[in-house]
Design an enzyme around this catalytic site. Sequence first.
Site, PDB file in Angstrom:
ATOM      1  N   GLU A  46       8.433  14.863  47.262  1.00 19.20           N
ATOM      2  CA  GLU A  46       9.585  14.351  46.517  1.00 19.20           C
ATOM      3  C   GLU A  46       9.822  12.864  46.771  1.00 19.20           C
ATOM      4  O   GLU A  46      10.930  12.420  47.031  1.00 19.20           O
ATOM      5  CB  GLU A  46      10.841  15.157  46.865  1.00 19.20           C
ATOM      6  CG  GLU A  46      10.700  16.633  46.505  1.00 19.20           C
ATOM      7  CD  GLU A  46      11.985  17.438  46.688  1.00 19.20           C
ATOM      8  OE1 GLU A  46      12.780  17.091  47.572  1.00 19.20           O
ATOM      9  OE2 GLU A  46      12.160  18.424  45.941  1.00 19.20           O
ATOM     10  N   ASP A  54      11.433  27.129  46.185  1.00 15.19           N
ATOM     11  CA  ASP A  54      12.489  26.323  46.807  1.00 15.19           C
ATOM     12  C   ASP A  54      13.791  27.080  47.062  1.00 15.19           C
ATOM     13  O   ASP A  54      14.754  26.887  46.313  1.00 15.19           O
ATOM     14  CB  ASP A  54      12.771  25.091  45.928  1.00 15.19           C
ATOM     15  CG  ASP A  54      13.568  24.035  46.671  1.00 15.19           C
ATOM     16  OD1 ASP A  54      13.892  24.255  47.848  1.00 15.19           O
ATOM     17  OD2 ASP A  54      13.856  22.990  46.064  1.00 15.19           O
ATOM     18  N   GLU A 103      22.591  26.060  48.828  1.00 15.84           N
ATOM     19  CA  GLU A 103      22.304  25.151  47.715  1.00 15.84           C
ATOM     20  C   GLU A 103      22.127  25.899  46.392  1.00 15.84           C
ATOM     21  O   GLU A 103      22.626  25.450  45.362  1.00 15.84           O
ATOM     22  CB  GLU A 103      21.044  24.338  48.029  1.00 15.84           C
ATOM     23  CG  GLU A 103      20.609  23.444  46.886  1.00 15.84           C
ATOM     24  CD  GLU A 103      19.337  22.654  47.182  1.00 15.84           C
ATOM     25  OE1 GLU A 103      18.822  22.746  48.306  1.00 15.84           O
ATOM     26  OE2 GLU A 103      18.877  21.946  46.267  1.00 15.84           O
TER      27      GLU A 103
HETATM   28  C1  BDP Z   1      15.465  20.805  47.734  1.00 21.30           C
HETATM   29  C2  BDP Z   1      16.737  20.030  47.746  1.00 21.30           C
HETATM   30  C3  BDP Z   1      16.557  18.610  48.195  1.00 21.30           C
HETATM   31  C4  BDP Z   1      15.797  18.589  49.508  1.00 21.30           C
HETATM   32  C5  BDP Z   1      14.504  19.360  49.355  1.00 21.30           C
HETATM   33  C6  BDP Z   1      13.737  19.476  50.664  1.00 21.30           C
HETATM   34  O1  BDP Z   1      17.296  20.054  46.449  1.00 21.30           O
HETATM   35  O2  BDP Z   1      17.812  18.022  48.321  1.00 21.30           O
HETATM   36  O3  BDP Z   1      15.545  17.293  49.919  1.00 21.30           O
HETATM   37  O4  BDP Z   1      14.783  20.669  48.935  1.00 21.30           O
HETATM   38  O5  BDP Z   1      13.750  20.577  51.222  1.00 21.30           O
HETATM   39  O6  BDP Z   1      15.791  22.158  47.588  1.00 21.30           O
HETATM   40  O7  BDP Z   1      13.112  18.537  51.105  1.00 21.30           O
END
Ligand code: BDP
Length: 721
Positions: free
Chosen positions: A312, A386, A414
């Site tokens: 990401e 996720d 989340e």
């Molecule tokens: C996702 C979240 C994000 C996190 C990412 C992670 O939306 O904010 O940074 O996971 O685990 O679910 O790195």
Amino acid sequence: MHLFRKIVFSVILFLAFFNVIAFSESGYRLWLRYDIISDPVLLQKYRNSIRGYIYSGNSQIINVAKKEIMKGLSGLLGSEIPEISKIKNESIILAGTPADSKIILSLKLAEDLKTTGEEGFIIRTVKYRKTKIIVISANTDKGILYGTFFFLRLLQTHTDISNLNIIEAPKVKVRILNHWDNLNRTVERGYAGLSLWDWDTLPDSLPERYTDYARTNASIGINGTVLTNVNANARVLTLEYLKKVAALANVFRPYGIKVYLTARFSAPIEIGKLKSADPLDPEVINWWKKKIDEIYSYIPDFGGFTVKANSEGQPGPQNYNRSHADGANMLADALAPHGGIVMWRAFVYDNNIPEDRAKQAYNEFVPLNGKFRNNVLIQVKNGPVDFQPREPFHPLFGAMPETNVMPEFQITQEYLGASVHLVYLAPLFEECLKSDTYAKGNGSLVASVIDGSLFGNNITAMAGVANTGNVENWTGHPFGQANWYAFGRLAWNPYEKSETIADEWIRMTFSNDSDCIEPIKKIMMQSRENCVNYMTPLGLHHIMYAGHHYGPGPWVNRGRRDWTSVYYHKADSNGIGFDRTTAGSDAVSQYFSPVKDIFNNVETCPENLLLWFHHLPWDFKMKSGKTLWEEICIKYHQGVNAVRQMRKDWDLMKGCIDSQRFEQVRELMAKQERDATIWRDACILYFQTFSRRPIPAGLEKPLHPLDYYINHKYSDIPGIK
Ligand code: BDP
């Protein structure tokens, strides 16, 4: 005891028994409330069995254990229990290691202590000079601390202590919280206020909350905390911040908790002024070595790093054409002389790779099996996408036999309703832990990968993304506390049952009255399935609103392809679901047989994962005899109806618990119903644009047209804009 104190205690006792005080309670004390035992017969029994305590040893850890037993006993038994120096003829608690206590040494616990390792303990009723005493012993002071909390839990849960014989040892070595906390005190995916860490006032100001945080974690065996967000800021590695980190470490140390940080891979450039962060560049290697030596000069027991790299948008070794192993090993080598570890995250996927996102972590990491140092763990989310309300277990569990693999669960909700929905997550965690990977044949549970028993790992760990913040009750929703509790208990023993954990938690948090325990437990145990039903039934996933992830967004089709919803549900006029069979993306082949074959075959694939693995026509016949379309509608309605039932069940709990927490939960449940209904109606209406079939007769009709839901904004959800 002084006369005055006696009078005060008696008055409190009187008021408590006759329920004269309309107790209000903020929830700050979590499950360490230590209110007086409500059953007078049991109270008397406990008082007869505990007339004093002796703690041998005088380390910082023993001192906090002693403080805790004093606090716990005086609260639970309603009068101060004296610390004594010598046993005469009374029933007492005797705590210490054989090295510190001659009496304990004489009890010949050595054989049993061989099984308790560095953190386990024994709690046993023994005869000592004609009197029964309760011994808490361990090989280390930390074991004594854990034994102390365990013993207090026995009282808190009204357990018979007349003949104890408990031997406990954690099955996982590093039991750690991940705080996604930023240096400006915002918390990524945090729904309970600001970060607990007040960086501005550290290191000088150390409010009591830091100590209570440590106590609370120690009470469930958590022994590590990563203070900072995985989307890391290199500044935390500068001297200014290291002093602050050291101050927190000093507060946590007596509770057996080590501090860890997230390491931003490009830190050598950002704070070290180097030109590169290439993990094979000698200058870079040297920079990290020096930096890590510096960290240890401030925090001698620093735990190590969690790293999110090449994920990401975070920098990582692949920026220099190096592998994850190159990156992780470089840090691991610098940490090794100090005993530190690296938890390297496997949450990697790239929109530019034309491959099912669910397959990418496995594809990248399996070829690196055996290439990591032994102080590296690969930190794997419970499922391959996720933290969704339901996912199959991640295929990396079992697939890297020569590498240490640890799970990462998300305690903060989340994708499961933030701090507004009551969702007890232990069943989700348990579902993953008890999944059979078949990596070494039948019985190769994820839990056995994690505790090291399947592959004989030298180090084991479990991480949970924290749901804490600076709101008075720590987690926002009073039931969010249960998820923190459950994580700790499962990290200690990944084979524990979520129901047992719920039972303990309810007793300590609300009441020991079975008329309260059973209905609350029922609410908790069903809550996760309800949430799955009103959000993502039958294996649907990743159809939430883009950005905040709280509400529905099955229509999201813009922006990064693998962040859209349409990528995952693939609804069209023919049907719905992601084909991950051998005829589709072939993600099923990342699982060992027979798991692979079970998922691959539409007949044997569990219906609760059906649309995760299969794209099926709207008229597909379900086991119930209904069509897939009908079943989807029914599930969404079941979810909402269950929330309505839960509200009714909760209303009956009035009087079971204090009015403050009762009302708070009541209000939250009203919002939960409102927003569960939004999920239901939005998803049904949206999918109906493809199915072109009516909502089955007898089900409520949506309250608004689809557009209303597409434009809906939430104004009253903490942390959500
Ligand atoms: C996702 C979240 C994000 C996190 C990412 C992670 O939306 O904010 O940074 O996971 O685990 O679910 O790195």
